[in-house]
Design an enzyme around this catalytic site. Structure first.
Site, mmCIF file in Angstrom:
data_model
loop_
_atom_site.group_PDB
_atom_site.id
_atom_site.type_symbol
_atom_site.label_atom_id
_atom_site.label_comp_id
_atom_site.label_asym_id
_atom_site.label_seq_id
_atom_site.Cartn_x
_atom_site.Cartn_y
_atom_site.Cartn_z
ATOM 1 C CD GLU A 123 5.878 20.617 -23.902
ATOM 2 O OE1 GLU A 123 4.724 20.252 -24.107
ATOM 3 O OE2 GLU A 123 6.877 20.023 -24.353
ATOM 4 C CG ASP B 137 -1.273 14.302 -23.295
ATOM 5 O OD1 ASP B 137 -0.077 14.240 -23.634
ATOM 6 O OD2 ASP B 137 -1.896 15.387 -23.174
#
Lengths: 399, 255
Positions: free
Chosen positions: B43, B54
């Protein structure tokens, strides 16, 4: 444009025209859907409305008056200036309207912990205040730069029992405080309600904040009719995220009244150091909704600047984006220097110290008044008071 | 990819790298190193200024990459260079705004041409995804959707209907970032997802230790390791390829 098309908006997907929507991580989806259901039910519930209205009266100090600013009008030359005195609300700004509404809603949903982001600190203080009143835990995220320039509000929040959490990532201002509040929410969503302070965020936040803030415009409209027998020619309000503006605009949508939102031009639109999302940005997604956004060619969100912490934000509420494109409202900008001049003039001529945010609206209204006829009326939303800004103003005078 | 692994009854290990961290020039080599050390897919995170799903680690790597001037165009070039070195499946992870700014159609076509197989967009729920789904489909790029511990049954159903490639099952109620424990509640969530789809189910967020992978072996089709890998790189950014190899082989020794 019909009143229904605008006031009943957004559509079922939370869209005002093409703007708005719900661009959030999956972890938050169920909470936001629950919020939408709770908000819809509360709006239909007479008990909820009674509580909101009663506390608005007895706790927040509503209704706030409108005031004819004769000496300021004389200085501007031309139209008569009226001020909607949101600075007289408990905690010193319109932010309490939304904080009160959302805390009542959080109680209905059984959420015992409240989080918020704040820029100038006015929203943070309002949230801390209402949470103190109801005995709820509150945590307020604030950029470290804003904590320095709005230190008095940090002290107030702590005094009221809130935890103030410094945010030192990115621009260290409102945008990053919002990111951090959303991260907290993603982590604690089962127990926590997030009170967004402006008419931004994923659906239903923009419409919910508008509904809680539109008490400003409803009162002002009735008061103008009672005091002058007519509606104002123009309504002017400052726009960061745009909650005080949408609150005073919405009840005038169906009237032949010009609506003008004033963005922060900072050191000038060409300097790159400003926060004028509608005038200098293009549509994009930030903090859950699609609206005008200050961004670079690669879609990265730009750093902003305004002397007023409350306007120092790269996005704007989606309903403003729609009102702009639909040409129902006009958007203009005012520099730091112009806002400072209006701050001093309002203090000296009227005995009212306005917030630097609201000073943007006053500055533009004074320029506009000079171009209008003497029987025209300009209604300005004086969204907050300026004691919090004395350090900044003192600093600016020394420069 | 998943068909073969399922036939072998093995959990696919997916490694996340932020494009441009620790240096843009290193990204293709890190992809190759990760693939060589047992990662079955990579990824590639395209940095965004406001990564609100995040935690600290990916915020920091994204900020560093952006400060170094990394763009979407750089990410496409890095993917292309990686593709020239390895056959490992590649996915882009980024937030919606950089894709919107690049242009949905242009981005999807460019990603496909660069050899990217799929897209992961954490701030794009199924309800807002019609346009990107169409353009990704036209370009032949998979579009992955998420389920979370907080998802409603309707939300799980919507993700399973909208997704191509695989379902990304979030292991924690929270943001990305290495965690000491894997919440066992993820196992019934995987079972629930399987009732709605035949697509592979991949678990991510918080995965950082060998025992996390062991707990998912035979339950999920894949596991994504992101922050823990970046933390390992941060321990010795001058020797990043060795760090990637060391961390991934330590996470799951080669068979």
């Amino acid at each position: 444009m019909s009143r229904g098309a605008l006031v009943k908006g957004p559509d079922a997907r939370g869209r005002f025209g093409g703007y708005g929507g719900r661009f959030i991580p999956e972890t938050l989806m169920a909470a936001v859907e629950e919020l939408e259901v709770a908000f819809d039910a509360a709006q239909r519930d007479d008990g909820f409305r009674r509580d909101f209205e009663s506390l608005s009266r007895t706790f927040s100090g509503r209704p706030t008056p409108i005031y004819r600013a004769d000496r300021l009008s004389q200085r501007a030359g031309g139209a008569t200036l009226w001020l909607k005195r949101e600075d007289l609300c408990h905690t010193g700004a319109h932010k309490i309207n939304n904080a009160l509404g959302q805390v009542l809603l959080a109680r209905r949903m059984g959420k015992r912990r409240i989080i918020a982001e704040t820029g100038a600190g006015q929203h943070g203080v309002a949230v801390a205040t209402v949470c103190a009143k109801f005995g709820l835990d509150s945590e307020v995220y604030m950029g470290v730069d804003d904590m320095a320039r709005q230190a008095i509000n940090v002290d107030k929040m702590r005094l009221l029992g809130a935890t103030v959490t410094p945010v030192d990532s990115g621009s260290k201002t409102l945008k990053d405080a919002t990111n951090e509040a959303i991260r907290d929410w993603v982590t604690n969503v089962r127990t926590t309600h997030y009170i967004i302070g402006s008419a931004v965020g994923p659906h239903p936040y923009p419409v919910m904040v508008r509904e809680f803030q539109s008490v400003i415009g409803r009162e002002a409209r009735d008061q103008m009719l009672a005091e002058t027998g007519r509606l104002p020619t123009v309504v002017v309000a400052c726009v960061g995220g745009g909650s005080n503006a949408i609150g005073i605009f919405a009840p005038f949508y169906d009237d032949p009244v010009r609506l003008i939102g004033v963005e922060a031009a900072g050191r000038g639109l060409r300097s790159g150091a400003h926060a004028a999302s509608i005038l200098a940005g293009r549509p994009g997604v930030l903090h859950g909704s699609f609206s005008y956004l200050l961004q670079d060619g690669d879609g990265q969100v730009l750093a902003t600047h305004s002397i007023s912490a409350g306007l120092d934000y790269p996005g704007v509420g989606p309903e403003h984006a729609f009102l702009h494109d639909a040409r129902r409202a006009e958007y203009v900008s005012v520099t730091d220097q112009q806002a400072l001049s209006a701050f001093h003039e309002t203090s000296r001529l009227e005995g009212i110290i306005p917030a630097l945010e609201s000073s943007h609206a006053i500055a533009y209204a004074m320029t506009l008044a000079a171009e209008l006829a003497t029987d025209d009326i300009v209604l300005i939303n004086l969204s907050g008071r300026g004691d919090k800004d004395l350090d900044i103003v003192r600093g600016a005078a020394g420069v | 990819m998943f068909a073969r692994l399922r036939a072998e009854r093995r959990l696919a290990l997916i490694a996340y790298l932020t494009v441009g961290y620790p240096k843009l020039a290193l990204t293709p080599a890190l992809v190759e190193a990760a693939a060589g050390a047992g990662a079955e897919a990579i990824e590639l995170g395209i940095p965004f200024s406001d990564p609100l799903a995040d935690g600290r680690t990916i915020q920091a790597t994204s900020q560093l990459a952006l400060k170094a001037g990394v763009t979407v165009a750089h990410a496409l070039e890095a993917a292309k260079a990686a593709r020239a070195r390895t056959e490992v499946p590649l996915l882009f992870m980024t937030y919606l705004n950089p894709i919107l700014a690049f242009g949905l159609d242009r981005f999807c076509r460019a990603a496909h041409e660069a050899g990217v197989d799929g897209l992961i967009v954490p701030d794009l729920p199924p309800t807002e995804s019609a346009d990107l789904r169409k353009t990704a489909d036209n370009a032949g790029v998979d579009l992955v959707f998420f389920v979370a511990p907080t998802s409603s049954e309707a939300g799980i159903e919507a993700a399973c209907r909208a997704a191509t490639g695989f379902i990304y099952c979030i292991a924690v109620t929270g943001v990305t970032g290495a965690r000491a424990q894997l919440d066992p509640a993820v196992l019934p969530l995987i079972q629930l997802v399987r009732r709605h789809t035949a697509l592979p189910v991949v678990v991510g967020f918080g995965i950082s230790r060998p025992e996390h992978l062991a707990a998912l072996e035979g339950k999920a089709d894949g596991a994504i390791v992101a922050s823990a890998l970046l933390d390992a790189i941060a321990q010795g950014p001058d020797d990043a390829t060795a760090r990637v190899r060391e961390f991934l082989t330590g996470l799951r020794p080669p068979p």
